[in-house]
Write a protein that holds these residues in place. Structure first.
Motif, PDB file in Angstrom:
ATOM      1  N   GLY A 204       0.807  -1.215   0.000  1.00  0.00           N
ATOM      2  CA  GLY A 204       0.000   0.000   0.000  1.00  0.00           C
ATOM      3  C   GLY A 204       0.839   1.264   0.000  1.00  0.00           C
ATOM      4  N   ASP A 205       2.164   1.130   0.047  1.00  0.00           N
ATOM      5  CA  ASP A 205       3.044   2.295  -0.011  1.00  0.00           C
ATOM      6  C   ASP A 205       3.028   2.907  -1.409  1.00  0.00           C
ATOM      7  OD1 ASP A 205       3.747   2.000   2.604  1.00  0.00           O
ATOM      8  OD2 ASP A 205       5.779   1.262   2.224  1.00  0.00           O
ATOM      9  N   ILE A 206       3.482   4.145  -1.480  1.00  0.00           N
ATOM     10  CA  ILE A 206       3.581   4.815  -2.769  1.00  0.00           C
ATOM     11  C   ILE A 206       4.858   4.352  -3.469  1.00  0.00           C
ATOM     12  CG2 ILE A 206       3.756   7.058  -3.931  1.00  0.00           C
ATOM     13  CD1 ILE A 206       2.329   8.280  -1.513  1.00  0.00           C
ATOM     14  N   ALA A 207       4.733   3.998  -4.722  1.00  0.00           N
ATOM     15  CA  ALA A 207       5.897   3.579  -5.510  1.00  0.00           C
ATOM     16  C   ALA A 207       6.407   4.714  -6.382  1.00  0.00           C
ATOM     17  CB  ALA A 207       5.536   2.377  -6.381  1.00  0.00           C
ATOM     18  N   ALA A 208       5.485   5.520  -6.888  1.00  0.00           N
ATOM     19  CA  ALA A 208       5.887   6.603  -7.793  1.00  0.00           C
ATOM     20  C   ALA A 208       4.774   7.634  -7.907  1.00  0.00           C
ATOM     21  CB  ALA A 208       6.226   6.046  -9.182  1.00  0.00           C
ATOM     22  N   LEU A 209       5.153   8.849  -8.265  1.00  0.00           N
ATOM     23  CA  LEU A 209       4.200   9.885  -8.627  1.00  0.00           C
ATOM     24  C   LEU A 209       4.026   9.841 -10.139  1.00  0.00           C
ATOM     25  CD1 LEU A 209       5.531  12.904  -6.510  1.00  0.00           C
ATOM     26  CD2 LEU A 209       3.836  11.178  -5.854  1.00  0.00           C
ATOM     27  N   VAL A 210       2.795   9.885 -10.582  1.00  0.00           N
ATOM     28  CA  VAL A 210       2.507   9.898 -12.017  1.00  0.00           C
ATOM     29  C   VAL A 210       2.116  11.325 -12.390  1.00  0.00           C
ATOM     30  CG1 VAL A 210       1.119   8.954 -13.874  1.00  0.00           C
ATOM     31  CG2 VAL A 210       1.745   7.504 -11.920  1.00  0.00           C
ATOM     32  N   LEU A 211       2.895  11.922 -13.298  1.00  0.00           N
ATOM     33  CA  LEU A 211       2.677  13.313 -13.688  1.00  0.00           C
ATOM     34  C   LEU A 211       1.973  13.390 -15.037  1.00  0.00           C
ATOM     35  CD1 LEU A 211       6.173  14.857 -12.816  1.00  0.00           C
ATOM     36  CD2 LEU A 211       4.297  14.205 -11.287  1.00  0.00           C
ATOM     37  N   ASP A 212       1.563  14.603 -15.383  1.00  0.00           N
ATOM     38  CA  ASP A 212       0.982  14.813 -16.709  1.00  0.00           C
ATOM     39  C   ASP A 212       1.982  14.382 -17.766  1.00  0.00           C
ATOM     40  OD1 ASP A 212       2.718  16.791 -15.925  1.00  0.00           O
ATOM     41  OD2 ASP A 212       1.621  18.433 -16.848  1.00  0.00           O
ATOM     42  N   GLY A 213       1.473  13.794 -18.811  1.00  0.00           N
ATOM     43  CA  GLY A 213       2.343  13.309 -19.881  1.00  0.00           C
ATOM     44  C   GLY A 213       2.887  11.920 -19.614  1.00  0.00           C
ATOM     45  N   GLY A 214       2.442  11.285 -18.521  1.00  0.00           N
ATOM     46  CA  GLY A 214       2.856   9.916 -18.236  1.00  0.00           C
ATOM     47  C   GLY A 214       4.192   9.788 -17.544  1.00  0.00           C
ATOM     48  N   ARG A 215       4.815  10.892 -17.150  1.00  0.00           N
ATOM     49  CA  ARG A 215       6.097  10.802 -16.446  1.00  0.00           C
ATOM     50  C   ARG A 215       5.901  10.194 -15.063  1.00  0.00           C
ATOM     51  NH1 ARG A 215       7.882  16.811 -16.313  1.00  0.00           N
ATOM     52  NH2 ARG A 215       5.594  17.016 -16.070  1.00  0.00           N
ATOM     53  N   ARG A 216       6.887   9.444 -14.612  1.00  0.00           N
ATOM     54  CA  ARG A 216       6.837   8.808 -13.293  1.00  0.00           C
ATOM     55  C   ARG A 216       8.044   9.259 -12.468  1.00  0.00           C
ATOM     56  NH1 ARG A 216       8.064   4.092 -13.055  1.00  0.00           N
ATOM     57  NH2 ARG A 216       6.773   3.237 -11.361  1.00  0.00           N
ATOM     58  N   ILE A 217       7.788   9.594 -11.204  1.00  0.00           N
ATOM     59  CA  ILE A 217       8.857   9.964 -10.281  1.00  0.00           C
ATOM     60  C   ILE A 217       8.911   8.902  -9.197  1.00  0.00           C
ATOM     61  CG2 ILE A 217       9.790  11.742  -8.758  1.00  0.00           C
ATOM     62  CD1 ILE A 217       9.478  12.636 -11.650  1.00  0.00           C
ATOM     63  N   GLU A 218       9.948   8.079  -9.240  1.00  0.00           N
ATOM     64  CA  GLU A 218      10.095   7.016  -8.246  1.00  0.00           C
ATOM     65  C   GLU A 218      10.901   7.530  -7.054  1.00  0.00           C
ATOM     66  OE1 GLU A 218      11.986   3.830 -10.251  1.00  0.00           O
ATOM     67  OE2 GLU A 218      10.258   3.355 -11.538  1.00  0.00           O
ATOM     68  N   ALA A 219      10.616   7.033  -5.876  1.00  0.00           N
ATOM     69  CA  ALA A 219      11.360   7.419  -4.673  1.00  0.00           C
ATOM     70  C   ALA A 219      11.123   6.389  -3.590  1.00  0.00           C
ATOM     71  CB  ALA A 219      10.929   8.805  -4.200  1.00  0.00           C
ATOM     72  N   ASP A 220      11.930   6.491  -2.532  1.00  0.00           N
ATOM     73  CA  ASP A 220      11.742   5.617  -1.370  1.00  0.00           C
ATOM     74  C   ASP A 220      10.724   6.201  -0.394  1.00  0.00           C
ATOM     75  OD1 ASP A 220      13.951   3.870  -2.169  1.00  0.00           O
ATOM     76  OD2 ASP A 220      15.256   5.539  -1.578  1.00  0.00           O
ATOM     77  N   PHE A 221      10.688   7.547  -0.342  1.00  0.00           N
ATOM     78  CA  PHE A 221       9.806   8.224   0.609  1.00  0.00           C
ATOM     79  C   PHE A 221       9.209   9.449  -0.068  1.00  0.00           C
ATOM     80  CE2 PHE A 221       8.285  10.387   4.329  1.00  0.00           C
ATOM     81  CZ  PHE A 221       8.016   9.358   5.232  1.00  0.00           C
ATOM     82  N   PHE A 222       7.967   9.776   0.328  1.00  0.00           N
ATOM     83  CA  PHE A 222       7.248  10.875  -0.301  1.00  0.00           C
ATOM     84  C   PHE A 222       6.736  11.844   0.767  1.00  0.00           C
ATOM     85  CE2 PHE A 222       7.219   7.301  -3.104  1.00  0.00           C
ATOM     86  CZ  PHE A 222       7.340   7.834  -4.382  1.00  0.00           C
ATOM     87  N   ILE A 223       6.884  13.134   0.502  1.00  0.00           N
ATOM     88  CA  ILE A 223       6.390  14.163   1.416  1.00  0.00           C
ATOM     89  C   ILE A 223       5.301  14.949   0.704  1.00  0.00           C
ATOM     90  CG2 ILE A 223       6.975  16.196   2.779  1.00  0.00           C
ATOM     91  CD1 ILE A 223       9.768  15.120   3.119  1.00  0.00           C
ATOM     92  N   ASP A 224       4.128  14.976   1.312  1.00  0.00           N
ATOM     93  CA  ASP A 224       2.963  15.621   0.714  1.00  0.00           C
ATOM     94  C   ASP A 224       2.885  17.071   1.179  1.00  0.00           C
ATOM     95  OD1 ASP A 224       0.507  16.473  -0.183  1.00  0.00           O
ATOM     96  OD2 ASP A 224      -0.574  14.655   0.397  1.00  0.00           O
ATOM     97  N   CYS A 225       3.141  17.996   0.277  1.00  0.00           N
ATOM     98  CA  CYS A 225       3.021  19.434   0.540  1.00  0.00           C
ATOM     99  C   CYS A 225       2.050  20.049  -0.455  1.00  0.00           C
ATOM    100  CB  CYS A 225       4.387  20.109   0.456  1.00  0.00           C
ATOM    101  SG  CYS A 225       5.590  19.516   1.659  1.00  0.00           S
ATOM    102  N   THR A 226       0.983  19.318  -0.755  1.00  0.00           N
ATOM    103  CA  THR A 226       0.024  19.757  -1.765  1.00  0.00           C
ATOM    104  C   THR A 226      -1.124  20.560  -1.159  1.00  0.00           C
ATOM    105  OG1 THR A 226      -1.232  17.673  -1.624  1.00  0.00           O
ATOM    106  CG2 THR A 226       0.555  17.785  -3.253  1.00  0.00           C
ATOM    107  N   GLY A 227      -0.970  21.045   0.073  1.00  0.00           N
ATOM    108  CA  GLY A 227      -1.971  21.906   0.677  1.00  0.00           C
ATOM    109  C   GLY A 227      -3.224  21.155   1.083  1.00  0.00           C
ATOM    110  N   PHE A 228      -4.351  21.883   1.096  1.00  0.00           N
ATOM    111  CA  PHE A 228      -5.608  21.288   1.536  1.00  0.00           C
ATOM    112  C   PHE A 228      -5.990  20.054   0.716  1.00  0.00           C
ATOM    113  CE2 PHE A 228      -6.646  25.779   2.974  1.00  0.00           C
ATOM    114  CZ  PHE A 228      -6.567  25.478   4.333  1.00  0.00           C
TER     115      PHE A 228
END
Length: 525
Positions: A204-228
């Motif tokens: 259930g952990d996050i594996a990657a962020l999927v961006l517009d255009g199909g780009r993927r950002i993989e990481a070990d840890f994710f910090i959510d600063c997307t506001g409300f």
């Protein structure tokens, strides 16, 4: 297409660094990026979109921000220049007890105690004897603030007065400043909109962020600063939100900067109105203003009109309307995702704690920084402790804010009448009653606000102890009068030596002239 945000073991065999992806910029995102870049060996990427605006209401701070800036090695004068900042010595609360009254919650100590007796007990005895002035007369910060003065004492200058300070600054400029700082230290900024978070089907952990255009950002840890929106944290398994709006019912804000007349009061002003309060935050180039209110008692149009009618100068732009629910995410750290800033929750900026909660969340996370590939049980244990400490900190600040509303004497105003009658959290109710009965105060564990802060707000809101501590009765009245007069005299003398805030700020922030190269035989010809 995957964006390369990967790492390999170092040449000397050390483990690969933790890969951290930060979703969202703004104050929270760039504070996190700057701290990770400066204080850890993590590989950091931050994803933000120029097309998504940020909420710029957290412009007033408390003294702990200086620790964060100092930890990064930021030059204070440069920081104030770049952020159009001013100094802050406290917060003036006007009309909170009742219309036409005011008091200040100033930083630092108030008076001097005697033996085991805190100063406010001596002050209470002096008040009984008719010889004590208002509590603020014995606060250096308050007297300097009201006189419009500011000073720093050089390091090593013997016994220095206790006069801590914080700042007012433009939050957007602070984020931009930290962005330059972080990128210079290796943080990769990726422009794009986050469309989804790709999850690991098993954990259930996050594996990657999927961006517009199909780009993927993989990481070990994710910090959510997307506001409300809390795009990542809000979608983690088992996540919930603790709603505190039954205690803090304001659910709207409207904010706009205005022109300044050139004066910089070294304090924030929070003025109560019939359905909430209005802030005033003086910067070098403008004044930040906002109206916080409860939509049950005031419409959005009425709030905006009231705000615009109470500005120092012409508005600079269109007022920005905000909606929020007061409360916090029950588990800011869940799995491999940490929520910071508005993604973690919201407490109105009544005591300027918004940026501090980002700062403390970052500091707490750095002290528990996981290793890449840490066993799930180990990470879960750290997350559990992080969430426990966060819940204590947020609840302690929540109770301090509730005190401002509950202890009021604004009779005949529905919003304030209901606030005065509401059932308080048990710990807060007990603390108020203990102070009203005995004048006793204690700071629980490492809660943010000190005994001096609680004393100023309790007394300012009209919670008056029935009598001073019995040990204060034993003081010789003449000696007590000399003590009170001596404190007041010392403060007045110190404030009298300080320059005006505007002049001090101007001299402090003025760029230092470049040093001319030493003359040589060639240049001397």
């Amino acid at each position: 297409m995957a964006v390369t945000h990967t790492s390999s073991p170092t040449s000397d065999g050390r483990p690969a660094p933790l890969r951290v992806a930060i979703a969202g910029g703004g104050t929270a995102g760039w504070m996190a990026a700057a701290a990770l870049a400066r204080l850890t060996g993590c590989e950091v990427a931050l994803v933000e979109s120029d097309g998504i605006g940020t909420v710029g209401v957290g412009e007033a701070t408390i003294p702990q921000i200086r620790l964060f800036n100092r930890g990064l090695g930021i030059d204070e004068a440069e920081f104030l220049r770049e952020t159009k900042g001013t100094f802050k010595l406290g917060i003036e609360f006007y009309g909170w007890r009742k219309a036409g009254t005011g008091y200040m919650h100033a930083f630092g100590t108030v008076g001097r105690g005697a033996g085991l007796l805190p100063f406010h007990q001596l002050w209470l005895r002096g008040r009984e004897l008719g010889m004590a002035k208002d509590l603020g007369a014995y606060s250096l910060n308050e007297q300097a603030a009201r006189a419009g003065r500011m000073q720093m004492w050089p390091a090593g200058q013997g016994s220095q007065p206790d006069m801590p300070w914080a700042y007012h600054f433009d939050a957007a400029l602070y984020a931009a400043y930290l962005r330059r700082f972080a990128e210079a230290r290796g943080v990769a900024r990726i422009e794009g909109r986050i469309e989804s978070a790709e999850k690991d089907g098993e954990s259930g952990d996050i594996a990657a962020l999927v961006l517009d255009g199909g780009r993927r950002i993989e990481a070990d840890f994710f910090i959510d600063c997307t506001g409300f929106r809390a795009l990542l944290a809000g979608d983690m398994p088992g996540q919930s939100f603790a709603d505190w709006s039954h205690w803090l019912p304001c659910d709207r804000a409207v904010a706009v900067p205005c022109e300044t007349g050139g004066g910089f009061t070294p304090y924030t002003r929070a003025a109560a109105h019939a359905a909430g309060w209005q802030w005033r935050i003086p910067l070098q180039h403008q004044i930040g203003n906002g109206m916080v209110y409860c939509s049950e008692f005031l419409s959005d149009d009425e709030a905006e009109a009231q705000l615009l009618a109470n500005l120092d100068g012409a508005p600079l732009g269109t007022p920005n309307r905000l909606r929020f629910t007061t409360g916090m995410r029950a588990a800011p750290w869940r799995g491999n995702c940490l929520a910071l800033g508005l993604a973690a929750g919201f407490l109105e900026p009544l005591e300027s704690t918004s940026i501090h909660l980002i700062q403390s969340g970052i500091a707490r996370f750095l002290s528990m920084l996981p290793r890449p590939g840490s066993p799930a049980g180990e990470t879960a244990a750290m997350a559990g402790e992080f969430n426990r400490q966060s819940a204590f900190e947020w609840a302690a600040i929540r109770d301090f804010l509730i005190l401002h509303y509950a202890a009021n004497d604004r009779r005949g105003e529905p919003f304030w009448d209901r606030a005065r009658a509401m059932e308080l959290p048990a710990g807060l109710a007990d603390r108020i009653e203990l102070f009203r009965s005995t004048g006793y105060l204690s700071r629980e564990h490492d809660e943010l606000f000190t005994e001096a802060g609680w004393t100023q707000v309790l007394l300012g809101q009209g919670v008056m102890p029935r009598a001073a501590h019995p040990n204060a009765d034993a003081l010789d009245p003449a000696a007590l009068q000399r003590l009170l007069a001596g404190i007041e005299s010392d403060i007045a003398a110190t404030v009298g030596t300080m320059p005006g805030h505007a002049n001090f700020l101007r001299a402090f922030c003025m760029p230092q002239p470049a040093k001319r190269p030493a003359a040589t035989k060639e240049t001397a010809r």
